[in-house]
Every structure is written in C-alpha cells, then in structure tokens.
Enzyme design. Structure first.
Site, PDB file in Angstrom:
ATOM      1  N   GLN A 220       0.830  -1.206   0.000  1.00  0.00           N
ATOM      2  CA  GLN A 220       0.000   0.000   0.000  1.00  0.00           C
ATOM      3  C   GLN A 220       0.868   1.262   0.000  1.00  0.00           C
ATOM      4  O   GLN A 220       0.354   2.365  -0.109  1.00  0.00           O
ATOM      5  CB  GLN A 220      -0.921   0.025   1.234  1.00  0.00           C
ATOM      6  CG  GLN A 220      -1.956  -1.088   1.234  1.00  0.00           C
ATOM      7  CD  GLN A 220      -2.869  -1.059   2.452  1.00  0.00           C
ATOM      8  OE1 GLN A 220      -2.982  -2.056   3.145  1.00  0.00           O
ATOM      9  NE2 GLN A 220      -3.524   0.059   2.715  1.00  0.00           N
ATOM     10  N   CYS A 368      -9.617   2.008   9.070  1.00  0.00           N
ATOM     11  CA  CYS A 368      -9.864   2.674  10.340  1.00  0.00           C
ATOM     12  C   CYS A 368      -9.118   3.973  10.543  1.00  0.00           C
ATOM     13  O   CYS A 368      -9.340   4.658  11.531  1.00  0.00           O
ATOM     14  CB  CYS A 368      -9.475   1.678  11.426  1.00  0.00           C
ATOM     15  SG  CYS A 368      -9.135   2.351  13.004  1.00  0.00           S
ATOM     16  N   GLU A 737     -12.848   4.811   4.734  1.00  0.00           N
ATOM     17  CA  GLU A 737     -12.945   4.116   6.020  1.00  0.00           C
ATOM     18  C   GLU A 737     -14.180   4.471   6.831  1.00  0.00           C
ATOM     19  O   GLU A 737     -14.546   3.746   7.765  1.00  0.00           O
ATOM     20  CB  GLU A 737     -11.682   4.395   6.833  1.00  0.00           C
ATOM     21  CG  GLU A 737     -10.478   3.771   6.171  1.00  0.00           C
ATOM     22  CD  GLU A 737      -9.179   4.323   6.710  1.00  0.00           C
ATOM     23  OE1 GLU A 737      -8.344   3.537   7.144  1.00  0.00           O
ATOM     24  OE2 GLU A 737      -9.006   5.553   6.705  1.00  0.00           O
TER      25      GLU A 737
HETATM   26  N1  PCD Z   1     -13.769   9.399  -3.353  1.00  0.00           N
HETATM   27  C1  PCD Z   1     -14.653  10.207  -4.051  1.00  0.00           C
HETATM   28  N2  PCD Z   1     -15.108  11.361  -3.466  1.00  0.00           N
HETATM   29  C2  PCD Z   1     -14.699  11.680  -2.217  1.00  0.00           C
HETATM   30  C3  PCD Z   1     -13.814  10.844  -1.509  1.00  0.00           C
HETATM   31  C4  PCD Z   1     -13.357   9.711  -2.117  1.00  0.00           C
HETATM   32  O1  PCD Z   1     -15.050   9.893  -5.178  1.00  0.00           O
HETATM   33  N3  PCD Z   1     -15.135  12.801  -1.633  1.00  0.00           N
HETATM   34  C5  PCD Z   1     -13.237   8.174  -3.986  1.00  0.00           C
HETATM   35  C6  PCD Z   1     -11.728   8.304  -4.192  1.00  0.00           C
HETATM   36  O2  PCD Z   1     -11.316   8.993  -5.209  1.00  0.00           O
HETATM   37  C7  PCD Z   1     -11.261   6.841  -4.132  1.00  0.00           C
HETATM   38  C8  PCD Z   1     -12.244   6.240  -3.143  1.00  0.00           C
HETATM   39  O3  PCD Z   1     -13.429   7.067  -3.152  1.00  0.00           O
HETATM   40  O4  PCD Z   1     -11.447   6.256  -5.379  1.00  0.00           O
HETATM   41  C9  PCD Z   1     -11.636   6.174  -1.698  1.00  0.00           C
HETATM   42  O5  PCD Z   1     -11.012   7.414  -1.428  1.00  0.00           O
HETATM   43  P1  PCD Z   1     -10.361   7.828  -0.045  1.00  0.00           P
HETATM   44  O6  PCD Z   1     -11.404   7.931   1.009  1.00  0.00           O
HETATM   45  O7  PCD Z   1      -9.485   8.985  -0.283  1.00  0.00           O
HETATM   46  O8  PCD Z   1      -9.475   6.561   0.381  1.00  0.00           O
HETATM   47  P2  PCD Z   1      -8.149   5.994  -0.292  1.00  0.00           P
HETATM   48  O9  PCD Z   1      -6.969   6.565   0.377  1.00  0.00           O
HETATM   49  O10 PCD Z   1      -8.267   6.053  -1.749  1.00  0.00           O
HETATM   50  O11 PCD Z   1      -8.299   4.462   0.051  1.00  0.00           O
HETATM   51  C10 PCD Z   1      -7.917   3.997   1.336  1.00  0.00           C
HETATM   52  C11 PCD Z   1      -9.104   3.316   1.966  1.00  0.00           C
HETATM   53  C12 PCD Z   1      -8.632   2.476   3.135  1.00  0.00           C
HETATM   54  S1  PCD Z   1      -7.657   3.201   4.250  1.00  0.00           S
HETATM   55  C13 PCD Z   1      -9.051   1.205   3.295  1.00  0.00           C
HETATM   56  S2  PCD Z   1      -8.525   0.333   4.638  1.00  0.00           S
HETATM   57  C14 PCD Z   1      -9.990   0.514   2.361  1.00  0.00           C
HETATM   58  C15 PCD Z   1     -10.758   1.594   1.558  1.00  0.00           C
HETATM   59  O12 PCD Z   1      -9.779   2.497   1.029  1.00  0.00           O
HETATM   60  N4  PCD Z   1      -9.264  -0.399   1.515  1.00  0.00           N
HETATM   61  C16 PCD Z   1      -9.886  -0.808   0.335  1.00  0.00           C
HETATM   62  N5  PCD Z   1     -11.481   0.997   0.501  1.00  0.00           N
HETATM   63  C17 PCD Z   1     -11.013  -0.100  -0.172  1.00  0.00           C
HETATM   64  N6  PCD Z   1     -11.621  -0.516  -1.276  1.00  0.00           N
HETATM   65  C18 PCD Z   1     -11.152  -1.591  -1.933  1.00  0.00           C
HETATM   66  N7  PCD Z   1     -11.806  -2.021  -3.044  1.00  0.00           N
HETATM   67  N8  PCD Z   1     -10.075  -2.292  -1.492  1.00  0.00           N
HETATM   68  C19 PCD Z   1      -9.423  -1.914  -0.387  1.00  0.00           C
HETATM   69  O13 PCD Z   1      -8.357  -2.588   0.018  1.00  0.00           O
HETATM   70 MO1  PCD Z   1      -6.673   1.499   5.588  1.00  0.00          MO
HETATM   71  O14 PCD Z   1      -5.720   2.632   6.606  1.00  0.00           O
HETATM   72  O15 PCD Z   1      -5.472   0.788   4.632  1.00  0.00           O
HETATM   73  O16 PCD Z   1      -6.849   0.341   7.012  1.00  0.00           O
END
Ligand code: PCD
Length: 783
Positions: A220, A368, A737
């Site tokens: 991520q 969260c 979230e």
């Molecule tokens: N948007 C719109 N408008 C507004 C806001 C927003 O349209 N006003 C859209 C955007 O652009 C993107 C979506 O919706 O497409 C989302 O955004 P955001 O709230 O800024 O957020 P991001 O940074 O992009 O993402 C992150 C998140 C988190 S943190 C989690 S666990 C989960 C959720 O995202 N993961 C997941 N969702 C989801 N889906 C899917 N299919 N897969 C996944 O894995 Mo942490 O801290 O990591 O525990």
C-alpha cells in the site's frame, strides 16, 4: 465504454470504473501472477509455540532435500546484522527468531527451493528444538509487575510499551467532581484482522550484474517501503525499485513490512536469482498485522438533561510481541484522541497504555485511519449508555450535544481542529429517511408483545488524510503526497501519483480530477501508481488519505499545467495573457468566445509551436502538503430483530448517510460505503481472533475467522449530505474508512436497544448468536 465516460467536466459524475473490465474478467495482474525466469520459491518455518526458548535450529536435513538452494536461520541473519528490523512504531521486530519465540506462527527459518512444493516439504525438515515457556495472553495481566518479562532485548524490564495521553487532566477531573450525572462503561474492541482476499507476498529480484534490486510486493506504500528497505539494508535507494502490481485488497494489511519480505530479499541477494514468497491464508491471519484489541473504559460527566461536560478514557492496547502499529510516528495510539467525536465536550482526558503479549505483532488500521474506529465505537456506544441513564432518546441526546455548524472550524479538547461539518442536518436526513418515529412506534408495540426489535444510531466524526507534514511523518518521512501529469502531443495524458490503490478506483477518480482541471474527458487520462522508478514520491494509500492528499496534488498539478497552457493559449490566440479566459473546457480571448483553443490544441503546440523563449513540453509535478486533515462525518441507523429462540440477530435495515464533502464519483463512494459497511457488519457480528491460555491462535483460517458472503450481508441504503472541506483544493474529504468507523456502534447500539427492556446495558462484539442466546437465558428469556 459507458457514455458518461466521454463527457467533459466529469467531476461529481458516476463515471464507470476504468479498471473494472480488467478486474471483472480476471485479468488483474497480482503478485502471484509475476513469474520470472529462474525464479525460486520460499517457505517459512514457523513456531508452534507462543512462548519458548529456542535450543537449536538444525537445517541440515532440509538442505539435503530435493531442490533446496538455501536455508536461512535467525543466526544467519544475526551475522548480517539483519535478525531484527525496525517497526513503523519505533519498536523493533525479529525477522527470524533468535533466542526466543514470542508468538505462535512466528518466523523461525526460511527455506528456498526450486518449487513451492519443494520449499514447503523441506521446511518440515528444519529441526527446531524448543523449550516452552508460560505464555502471557492477557494484556492486563501482562502489565502486572509480577508477569514474566517477554521482551528480554529491551532495557525496560516490564511488558509496558508506552503511556500516551491527550487533553487536560485537571480540568476534566474538576468537571467530573461537580457533575450531576456520571456514566461509565467498559468496552472491548476485539482483535480483528483485515484478511484481504489476496494475502501478502513478494518477488525479490536482485541482479548482480547491475546491482539493482527489483522488489515486486503487494504494498500500500511502495515509496515508504523503498526508503525503509534502503535504510535497513544499506542498499542505495536508487538501486531499489519497488513495484506494487494490482493489489487484491489492502485494508491496512499491506502497510507494514513483514519478515517474509526481508527473507525473500536476503535470499535473492545471496543466490542472485528471483525469489517468490506468497503466504497462505493461515500465515496471513496468524502472523501479519492484526487490528484493534483495545480494552477501553469511558466515563462521561453530564448535566441531568444529558448535556455532556467531560469525557475520561482509559485504554489498554494489546500490541502482541512487537509494537508494529502502522501509525504516524508521533501517534503511538493513532488518532484515538478524536474520541470526543461529534460532541461538544468542554474537557476531555484520554490515556492509552500499550502492552506486550505473546501474540502476533500489529496494530494496523483495518479500514480505520489509525484507531479512529476504536474511538468512534467507544464514544457512540457510551453516548447511548448516557441516553438510557438520563432517559432521553438517543437521537435527541445526540442533537443536544452536537458541535453546531457555526462552531467550525472547531477546536476539540484533545487538540484537533475539525475543518467543517453539519451534524444535525445529516442526522435529520437519516431520521427522516429511515422513518425514525414510526420505527419507534413499531418498537413500542413489539415490546408490548415481548418481541425484540432494536434501533441503533451512530453519528460519528472521522479524521482522515494524514497529513500536514508539521505533525505527521512515518519514520521521519513527512506525509505529504504527490501527482505528476504529462500531456503527450496528441492531448492524451499520463498521470502518476504517489499513492497506491488496492481496488478503490483511483484509475477512474484521479482521471476525473485531472480531466476536470484540464478540460479533457476521463478516457484521455491514464493513471499509473505503484512503481517507485516512475511515480513521484508519496506515502501511499491508507487512512483514507489518497483523496485528501494526492487528490489535492492532482488538482493543483492540473492547475499548474493550466498556467503554462494559458501562456501557450495567449500565443495561439494572439491575445495578451490577461485577456485569455478559461471556461472549463477551452481558452478564448475575452470578448471573442468563437475563437478558442482546447487543451488538445495546446498540447500539440507545446511540442511544435511554443512562444519564443518558452521551454517546450507540457508536464508538471506537484507535492501537496495539506494544511489540515479532513473530518468527514455520518449518521448511520441500524434496525434489528432478534430471534428469541436462537439469539440470531437480523439486520432488517441499515441506512448510512455520509458526508465526505464534495464527491468525485458518487457511484464509487457508494461502493466504498457498501464495502466498509460489510466489514463493519463482519466486525460487529462475526470476527474475533481469540487465543487459548497457551497462546494458541484459535482462528487462523476462514473456517473460524468469518468473512461475510453476499448471503450474510444485509441490504445497504445510502444517502449523503455535502459539507465541503474548506481547505481541500476540490473541497473533498476522504471516505473509504468512514463506513467501517461508523457502523459497528450502530449495530451494537441496535442490539443493546433491542435487549434494553431486559436490563442489558452493553454487549461486547462480536455479537455471535450464542452470545445473545446466553444473555437471553441469563435474563430468564430462554430457560
Ligand atoms: N472518493 C470520491 N469522493 C470523495 C472521496 C473519495 O469519489 N469525496 C473516492 C476516491 O477517489 C477513491 C475512493 O473514493 O477512489 C476512496 O477514497 P479515499 O477515502 O481517499 O481513500 P483511499 O486513500 O483512496 O483508500 C484507502 C481506503 C482504506 S484506508 C481502506 S482500509 C480501504 C478503503 O480504502 N481499503 C480498500 N477501501 C477499499 N476498497 C477496496 N476495493 N479495497 C481496499 O483494500 Mo486502511 O488505513 O489501509 O486500514
């Protein structure tokens, strides 16, 4: 292609997801799809014990097994000074165990062979002799001065990790001393796991000829991982390329760096061949970042009419064997101090103490944004306890205590500045839409007949978009984010971002933002994320930060392009720059709207016909450091019916009204809300990772740790209000979230509301039918 896709001015429209044709047809390219010539496979040897001394590790039989190329032990890594690695929370974590193991399934050795099967078979042959030690599984007992000290590597001879506090203790105590009403509730947020469909894995490919390491990983946060890897390994950062291909769900699980990653890289460095490691489902649930596990006590001091005065919270956080929480560095308890929620508390004092236990490390977000789910659940649960105590309807009580819309920007007693909100409007819409009054009438009738129906409300405030670099960093790396836009001569756009989506739809929504700024259509814009050799530096996708940070960068980068485009337009239109106007789709000279040039014309001119002295080309990069976080909010209402015979809870209706400011793509936001509610539902009713007293993990698979199917999942109703963020370039707030942050409390409040006539004040998650059945039996309903 959906018709809407060709539209200009796409912002705010439900443009069809550009990535879906590939995902729906099974044509995504995930980590296990990567196959390189000469690739080897790795399997890990894991500890069967939660706490044990390692007497010896003997790899000789494994080394003789067919296909085996290498076995790595903790001692081997120690010789390279790699037996431990830093965690994002400022702790350190064993890569492969030396001396002791501290949780069941801990990584003890790595076996690399020609095939996955050979690696797994040979892993069985690594001979490890353990001397079991008593396990500490309860965080409260672990903080007892007499508890065995788990972490012998630390100077501090206790299992206490950190003490953290926010707010004004004295002022809070003072209000409690004089308060007419005080309520108190213990609340546990169970240990849960994000358990994404695709588990963690990587392919490490070190080329000795060039000295370059290409590391394919389900990440991520590819850039952050590259920097950490460079710092830990000493490999120069420009010789590391991190590629995060399509990610099959992240949910916070793919933010940390795991021991398997380090082992695969070491193996590739040693053998000069690519090494793949893909963990199994059991490995994912039992050893990678868990979430929550907060033991919380909240007290509210209030007036007799339920107007709140002060909030006091004490929490024990179970972090397992290593504090591997994925929080910004200065926030050991994440953003938990947002716990005063949507209510205008005069004062508040919040304390969190972290404890080590013999469990897998973690403390990641699981949808969260850093401990906000724990905070929202706690305050929304306790506001209901207060409502019941003072005899005020929970909707009415919330309205009495809401921060009013005139109070924004609102300064919270624990130090947050909420950017904007209109809580009453959102709750009113929810109450009206669900038919609250009628539901209460129906409930009264049902109660008279002895039936159990409950209505649960949650009016949460979320805090997302870390964040402003003055406060937010990860291991010193500031949490801004970035966008880079390049227009080709034909007006087509390649845009790269510092974040990395995992299914959220960035290929569509970021294309919408950029197309909007440039007067193009979404189809003209290709979004690329996840390759550190090409994308600008960014901190990644989690904490619903992509829209608040990279979304801002994309808009501002588009405007930067437009600034140069305007100069070229003035040249093409033969008009002074001040006389050139932009109408959202094209430039024209003031008063001469018939003669106009589009971004496509300008892109061509940028490579063929720029004004004298101007640098050719049309591209820009923008690093956006937001001035504040964004504070989305919502009003959720759950309606449940409980079967007295079985204890089964049926969620009859669930309405989520969200406010995430201006919406980029309503369909995608609805999809995000559906997904988050489904996870919130799972947490409320099905998910827990329990341990027995020896520290054995009792739910390391999808037979015991439940993931809801379409059949289990209720029908979700959604709506929204729009309170733009005043500081975000397009007024948007994050939303990914919110549904998970806000929904658990609505579910639990509904169940408690149904059981209230029996005198039930609280029930801890997960609310399995047997738990409800036992409560019913205790209260004489089922004998
Ligand atoms: N948007 C719109 N408008 C507004 C806001 C927003 O349209 N006003 C859209 C955007 O652009 C993107 C979506 O919706 O497409 C989302 O955004 P955001 O709230 O800024 O957020 P991001 O940074 O992009 O993402 C992150 C998140 C988190 S943190 C989690 S666990 C989960 C959720 O995202 N993961 C997941 N969702 C989801 N889906 C899917 N299919 N897969 C996944 O894995 Mo942490 O801290 O990591 O525990």
């Amino acid at each position: 292609m959906a018709k809407s896709q060709t539209e200009l001015r796409p912002l705010g429209k439900s443009v069809g997801r550009k990535e879906d044709p590939r995902f729906i047809r099974g044509m995504g390219r995930y980590i296990d799809d990567i196959v390189l010539p000469g690739m080897l496979y790795m399997s890990l040897v894991r500890s069967p014990y939660a706490h044990a001394r390692i007497k010896h590790v003997d790899p000789s039989a494994a080394l003789e097994a067919p296909g085996v190329k290498l076995v790595i032990t903790g001692e081997d890594l120690a010789a390279m000074d790699l037996a431990w690695m830093p965690t994002m929370a400022g702790d350190k974590q064993m890569v492969l165990a030396t001396g002791k193991v501290l949780y069941q399934y801990q990584e003890v050795a790595a076996v690399i062979a020609e095939s996955r099967e050979q690696a797994e078979d040979a892993a069985q042959l690594v001979d490890v002799e353990y001397e079991p030690l008593p396990a500490v599984v309860d965080p409260i007992q672990s903080l007892d001065p007499d508890a065995p000290v788990l972490r012998e590597d630390r100077e501090k001879k206790s299992n206490h990790i950190f003490h953290w506090e926010a707010g004004d203790k004295e002022a809070t105590e003072e209000l409690f001393r004089n308060a007419p009403v005080v309520v108190k509730q213990n609340v546990r947020f169970p240990r849960v796991h994000p358990s994404p469909l695709e588990p963690c894995g990587c392919v490490a490919d070190y080329q000795s000829s060039t000295g370059k390491l290409t590391w394919y990983v389900t990440s991520q946060a590819p850039h952050a991982h590259r920097t950490v890897l460079s710092m830990v390994s000493g490999l120069p950062e420009h010789q590391i390329r991190v590629i995060s291909p399509d990610v099959g769900g992240g949910f916070g699980n793919k933010v940390p760096v795991y021991p398997g990653y380090v082992c695969a890289i070491v193996a590739s460095l040693k053998l000069g061949r690519p090494v793949k490691w893909i963990e199994s489902r059991t490995e994912n649930i039992s050893s990678t970042g868990f979430a929550r596990d907060y033991h919380m006590t909240a007290e509210i001091a209030a007036e007799e009419d339920g107007r709140v005065l002060a909030l006091r919270v004490k929490t024990i956080a179970d972090h397992g064997a290593f504090d591997a929480a994925a929080d910004p560095s200065k926030f050991p308890a994440g953003l938990f101090s947002i716990v005063t929620g949507s209510y205008d508390f005069k004062e508040s004092f919040v304390e969190v103490d972290g404890a080590y236990t013999n469990k897998a490390p973690g403390g990641i977000a699981y949808r969260c944004s850093f401990r906000v789910t724990e905070a929202a659940y706690l305050i929304e649960r306790v506001m209901d306890v207060l409502a019941r105590r003072v005899g005020v309807d929970p909707a009415e009580l919330r309205k009495r205590d809401f921060i009013r819309k005139e109070q924004f920007p609102y300064q919270s007693p624990t130090g947050w500045t909420y950017d904007s909100g209109d809580y009453e409007k959102t709750l009113d819409l929810a109450l009206e839409k669900i038919g609250y009054e009628e539901l209460r009438k129906e409930q009264a009738e049902k109660r008279a007949r002895g039936e159990l129906m409950g209505i649960g409300i949650s009016t949460f405030t979320e805090v997302v978009g870390a964040g402003p670099s003055h406060t937010f960093d990860i291991m010193g790396i500031k949490m801004f984010d970035s966008a880079q836009i390049r227009l080709h001569p034909t007006g087509k756009v390649l845009a790269r971002l510092g974040v990395r989506h995992q299914g959220q739809g960035h290929e569509t929504t970021f294309a919408q933002i950029i197309a909007e700024e440039l007067g193009l259509s979404t189809e003209d814009v290709l979004i690329e994320e996840g390759d550190t050799d090409t994308a600008p530096y960014g901190l990644g996708t989690y904490a619903s930060r992509s829209t608040p940070t990279a979304g801002g960068a994309a808009a501002l980068c588009g405007r930067r392009i437009r600034d140069k485009a305007k100069k070229i337009a003035s040249h093409l239109l033969e008009a002074g720059e001040d006389d050139v106007v932009w109408d959202g789709v094209s430039f024209s000279a003031k008063g001469l709207p018939d003669k106009s040039v589009t971004m496509k014309d300008i892109a061509f001119a940028a490579y063929t016909n720029v004004p004298e002295g101007m640098e050719p080309g049309l591209e820009a990069t923008y690093y956006y450091d937001p001035p504040n976080l964004t504070f989305p909010h919502g009003a959720y209402i759950a309606v449940v019916d409980i079967d007295k015979g079985t204890g089964a809870v049926k969620v009859r209706r669930f309405l989520a009204v969200d406010d995430c400011g201006n919406v980029i793509n309503p369909m995608i936001v609805d999809g995000q809300v559906h997904g988050g509610l489904t996870e919130g539902f799972a947490i409320a009713f099905m998910q827990d990772i329990p341990f027995d007293e020896d520290g054995n993990c009792l739910a390391p698979n999808w037979m015991d740790y439940l993931v809801p199917t379409a059949l289990d999942t209720p029908h979700w109703e959604t709506d929204r209000t729009v309170t733009p963020s005043p500081h975000h370039p397009i007024g948007a707030k994050g939303v990914g979230e919110s549904p998970n942050v806000g929904s658990p409390a609505a579910f639990v409040n509904a169940v408690v509301d149904a059981l209230a006539p029996l005198g039930v004040e609280h029930i801890d998650m997960p609310i399995f039918p047997w738990k409800v059945w036992e409560v019913l039996r205790e209260h004489g309903v089922n004998k």
